[in-house]
Design a protein around this motif. Structure first.
Motif, mmCIF file in Angstrom:
data_model
loop_
_atom_site.group_PDB
_atom_site.id
_atom_site.type_symbol
_atom_site.label_atom_id
_atom_site.label_comp_id
_atom_site.label_asym_id
_atom_site.label_seq_id
_atom_site.Cartn_x
_atom_site.Cartn_y
_atom_site.Cartn_z
ATOM 1 N N GLU A 77 0.841 -1.200 0.000
ATOM 2 C CA GLU A 77 0.000 0.000 0.000
ATOM 3 C C GLU A 77 0.881 1.257 0.000
ATOM 4 N N SER A 78 1.946 1.243 0.818
ATOM 5 C CA SER A 78 2.794 2.436 0.897
ATOM 6 C C SER A 78 3.529 2.687 -0.415
ATOM 7 N N MET A 79 3.734 1.628 -1.220
ATOM 8 C CA MET A 79 4.399 1.775 -2.523
ATOM 9 C C MET A 79 3.384 1.905 -3.654
ATOM 10 N N ASP A 80 2.108 1.878 -3.292
ATOM 11 C CA ASP A 80 1.018 1.992 -4.269
ATOM 12 C C ASP A 80 1.074 0.870 -5.315
ATOM 13 N N LEU A 81 1.400 -0.343 -4.833
ATOM 14 C CA LEU A 81 1.480 -1.508 -5.728
ATOM 15 C C LEU A 81 0.381 -2.498 -5.360
ATOM 16 N N PRO A 82 -0.303 -3.096 -6.363
ATOM 17 C CA PRO A 82 -1.332 -4.088 -6.043
ATOM 18 C C PRO A 82 -0.756 -5.420 -5.578
ATOM 19 N N LEU A 83 0.365 -5.848 -6.200
ATOM 20 C CA LEU A 83 0.844 -7.220 -6.009
ATOM 21 C C LEU A 83 2.342 -7.263 -5.761
ATOM 22 N N GLY A 84 2.777 -8.317 -5.046
ATOM 23 C CA GLY A 84 4.199 -8.517 -4.814
ATOM 24 C C GLY A 84 4.547 -9.992 -4.786
ATOM 25 N N ALA A 85 5.814 -10.297 -5.124
ATOM 26 C CA ALA A 85 6.316 -11.674 -5.074
ATOM 27 C C ALA A 85 7.045 -11.870 -3.749
ATOM 28 N N VAL A 86 6.682 -12.949 -3.043
ATOM 29 C CA VAL A 86 7.216 -13.168 -1.693
ATOM 30 C C VAL A 86 8.478 -14.018 -1.774
ATOM 31 N N ILE A 87 9.556 -13.519 -1.206
ATOM 32 C CA ILE A 87 10.843 -14.208 -1.345
ATOM 33 C C ILE A 87 11.036 -15.296 -0.290
ATOM 34 N N GLY A 88 10.157 -15.318 0.717
ATOM 35 C CA GLY A 88 10.272 -16.339 1.761
ATOM 36 C C GLY A 88 9.739 -15.782 3.057
ATOM 37 N N THR A 89 9.850 -16.595 4.108
ATOM 38 C CA THR A 89 9.412 -16.098 5.411
ATOM 39 C C THR A 89 10.630 -15.863 6.291
ATOM 40 N N TYR A 90 10.500 -14.801 7.075
ATOM 41 C CA TYR A 90 11.558 -14.414 7.996
ATOM 42 C C TYR A 90 11.945 -15.555 8.939
ATOM 43 N N GLY A 91 13.208 -15.606 9.271
ATOM 44 C CA GLY A 91 13.620 -16.310 10.485
ATOM 45 C C GLY A 91 13.278 -15.434 11.673
ATOM 46 N N VAL A 92 12.955 -16.075 12.785
ATOM 47 C CA VAL A 92 12.506 -15.333 13.966
ATOM 48 C C VAL A 92 13.312 -15.753 15.195
ATOM 49 N N GLU A 93 13.740 -14.744 15.969
ATOM 50 C CA GLU A 93 14.262 -14.962 17.325
ATOM 51 C C GLU A 93 13.349 -14.208 18.272
ATOM 52 N N ARG A 94 12.754 -14.916 19.206
ATOM 53 C CA ARG A 94 11.799 -14.289 20.114
ATOM 54 C C ARG A 94 12.249 -14.539 21.553
ATOM 55 N N HIS A 95 12.454 -13.472 22.306
ATOM 56 C CA HIS A 95 12.997 -13.604 23.669
ATOM 57 C C HIS A 95 12.214 -12.786 24.679
ATOM 58 N N ALA A 96 12.201 -13.290 25.923
ATOM 59 C CA ALA A 96 11.753 -12.510 27.084
ATOM 60 C C ALA A 96 13.004 -12.022 27.800
ATOM 61 N N ILE A 97 13.068 -10.713 28.057
ATOM 62 C CA ILE A 97 14.252 -10.108 28.662
ATOM 63 C C ILE A 97 13.835 -9.441 29.968
ATOM 64 N N ARG A 98 14.550 -9.740 31.026
ATOM 65 C CA ARG A 98 14.267 -9.127 32.323
ATOM 66 C C ARG A 98 15.450 -8.284 32.788
ATOM 67 N N PHE A 99 15.187 -7.007 33.047
ATOM 68 C CA PHE A 99 16.176 -6.143 33.685
ATOM 69 C C PHE A 99 15.848 -6.059 35.175
#
Lengths: 410, 410
Positions: A195-217
């Motif tokens: 939407e921000s690029m005003d394009l209707p369609l896009g080709a998806v190169i893959g899915t992100y790798g994810v690192e998800r953490h809980a951090i306590r200070f």
């Protein structure tokens, strides 16, 4: 002949019978979901296809071709509670229209199959991609889902048994892939990029790798009035520094980093924060860059903790490696989009999808995104312009033709 | 002769009869509080004093002097639940010992009164300084406390009536101040300053003015995976910037600023923060500097909101002007400390106390602080070295003598 307007009409028809004032209600393993799938079966029954439910609850419609080699087109009829009218079912209904067009031309050169994956959302039991990961082989049912209960305390195995799905046999779905040569999936973007690029369609190169953490200070709670600034061990100050530092880290490595939750203790107006828990979600298409983002965040957190006389603890919540889609199919997807709308864009997928499960199972895979208005999904205000939906059905159809040719050339 | 060890013994005696394994339990308007006050009355009954409970429930012991002019020494027997062994009652018992010393020398030149304020902590109903603010005249009982209930739903007026205190007459306590010429209060510091400077005692210059606000940053919740860094409206990023910026603001204006509570919405690991609520507590001894701290924080919040494409809203929770103590009494307090331990330090008070209510009522006032170990109070581990308690009783006694001389000189 392809009729994209029919897809739009069918999306509205489905909305009328499986939604309410709060949005779509096709939560997997519920009656409304069953209603949606029965409705789809009825649509398919007009085509020269065979219908089959595999041991993981995935529904397959097979249009037999001259070759046993298979092109798969997939999506999911299930939605989150109070969901949108497109997430998941657009893919299935666009695939249905492509299947109709191919069937109308007689026996295709390769076998073409439409799959409706069971429980992509994981909305009822909290585990996404149940059907596709059982099929790909990445799911360990006894270890990962046997213990799950819904919010009413109903065990997952009981709910699945009502649909004739049993934990000890569901991995038998894997045999569905034995002739699969390519997998295609159309989806709304669920993000703001197109939407921000005003394009209707896009080709998806893959899915992100994810690192998800809980951090306590961990600092020291102290009286807001009697504790001078230079005597504080302010856990929130350390967390705030990290919350800002993850942004240049993300930019530097071409990924995204998000602090989504912040909890302060004691969390009262008159006390310096003694403990601050934050969550950090980091995503990158490149495994090396992802590891670097994590390492830099860990180092930054330790530096900030030391500056603020605090301690810091990390606990991993979840991780997954990046899953890049098939390079040749990405090229074909790009071409199909170019031919349909004159301009394309390649982008990664942030959200999870069934498609990466196919890529992980060794089936060459690509996804196509269509623009989401305001980038919003999982909400009844989720929307896409009808002209863009029509274009997405045309582009998917072009991509299917190109992919069949590619399968034949192998 | 002054016997500071007796004060320490009496503090332990009081702890034994009104505390338990979790700490002090002398919550105002409860039986345990009544037990503590009866115990104090018994101690006072051995002295040539008259005892009186005023219409706000404050207990007064009056040692008649040659002059009607009065020196007041005050404190509070009430504690928070699970409180420490010193907060409040040290002041009363040190005052008791000073009263004994003065009484042992015959009729004093001025009248000396010990006051045990009712409900300094506000622990049961949430409003602090009930007795002293009724006496000073700053409390509006019908408007401020008539509606309060405790956690069991018991109305404040009912609880107070059990102690013969009635909302429509309690401001009659103000007449107690008609001959008051000075007010002295010893208290544990409840902060880390004296311990960090290795000083037993300090002269308190007044209580901070406070500006307390709830601040809401409003951005846009968005998917953590599908929303690129430059497309975000991250409410937490704006809040984090402000959380760090308040620190140089505090240092620049010689005050303190604290973000004590942070709440994020939707507050999940996979979403950019759409709304972030924080609390800001700002304190300064100078009204102009306090106003400047507030203005700079407001401006910074607007700047950060704009940078992050967010909006920001401020709502005042509470404010109070700084209350400086009497300059001459601060000098006398400093001298008394110097003569007792050879070194003194002037510092503001962060927490609320009854003493500023006397200053607000026009009675020249000063407080003396004795070192708190680890700066901790309102907790059973609250503590002060016994040698420091003994020194504090001596210094308060010296200050009383100097103050009597000063009253006589007027």
């Amino acid at each position: 002949m392809l009729n994209p307007q029919r897809t739009i009409d069918e999306l509205k028809e489905l909305r009328a019978i499986t939604g309410d004032d709060d949005g779509a209600q096709r939560v997997a393993w519920t009656d409304t979901w069953a209603t949606a799938r029965d409705w789809l079966h009825e649509k398919l029954s007009n085509l020269p296809v065979t219908l089959e439910r595999d041991p993981a609850g995935n529904d397959w419609a097979t249009l037999k071709g001259a070759s046993e080699k298979e092109l798969l087109i997939g999506g999911h009829m299930d939605s989150v509670p109070n969901g949108g009218w497109l997430d998941g079912c657009l893919n299935v209904l666009a695939g249905l229209e492509v299947l109709r067009r191919i069937a109308s031309e007689g026996t295709p050169p390769v076998t073409v199959r439409l799959v409706d994956w069971a429980d992509e959302e994981g909305a009822r039991f909290g585990r996404s991609l149940v059907g596709s990961s059982a099929c790909s082989g990445t799911l360990d049912p006894q270890k990962e889902i046997a213990h799950l209960k819904d919010k009413d305390g109903i065990p997952l195995p009981t709910a699945l048994a009502n649909f004739n799905v049993h934990l000890d046999t569901m991995k038998g779905a894997h045999s569905q892939l034995k002739n699969a040569k390519a997998y295609l999936e159309l989806h709304i973007e669920q993000g703001p990029v197109l939407e921000s690029m005003d394009l209707p369609l896009g080709a998806v190169i893959g899915t992100y790798g994810v690192e998800r953490h809980a951090i306590r200070f961990i600092g020291q709670a102290a009286h807001a009035g009697s504790t001078p600034m230079d005597k504080r061990k302010d856990a929130f100050a350390a967390a705030a520094k990290l919350g800002l530092e993850i942004r240049p880290i993300a930019v530097r490595h071409h990924g995204v980093c998000t602090v989504g939750s912040v909890v302060t203790r004691p969390g009262i107006v008159t006390a310096v924060v003694g403990e601050c828990d934050i969550t950090l979600d980091q995503r990158n298409m490149d495994a090396g860059e992802l590891a670097a983002m994590l390492q830099e965040a860990v180092e930054a957190s330790q530096r900030f903790a030391a500056e603020e006389k605090c301690e810091v603890e990390w606990n991993r919540i979840w991780q997954i490696q990046p899953i890049p889609f098939d390079p040749h199919l990405i090229d074909l997807c790009d071409q199909a989009i170019m031919e349909t709308v004159g301009v394309s864009h390649r982008l990664p997928s942030g959200p999870l999808h069934d498609a990466p499960e196919m890529q992980r199972a060794g089936v060459p895979t690509v996804m196509m995104f269509v623009q989401s208005l305001r980038g919003i999904s999982h909400n009844k205000i989720e929307d896409t312009k009808e002209e863009h939906i029509a274009l997405s059905v045309q582009a998917l159809d072009r991509l299917a033709t190109k992919t069949i040719d590619w399968i034949l050339s192998q």
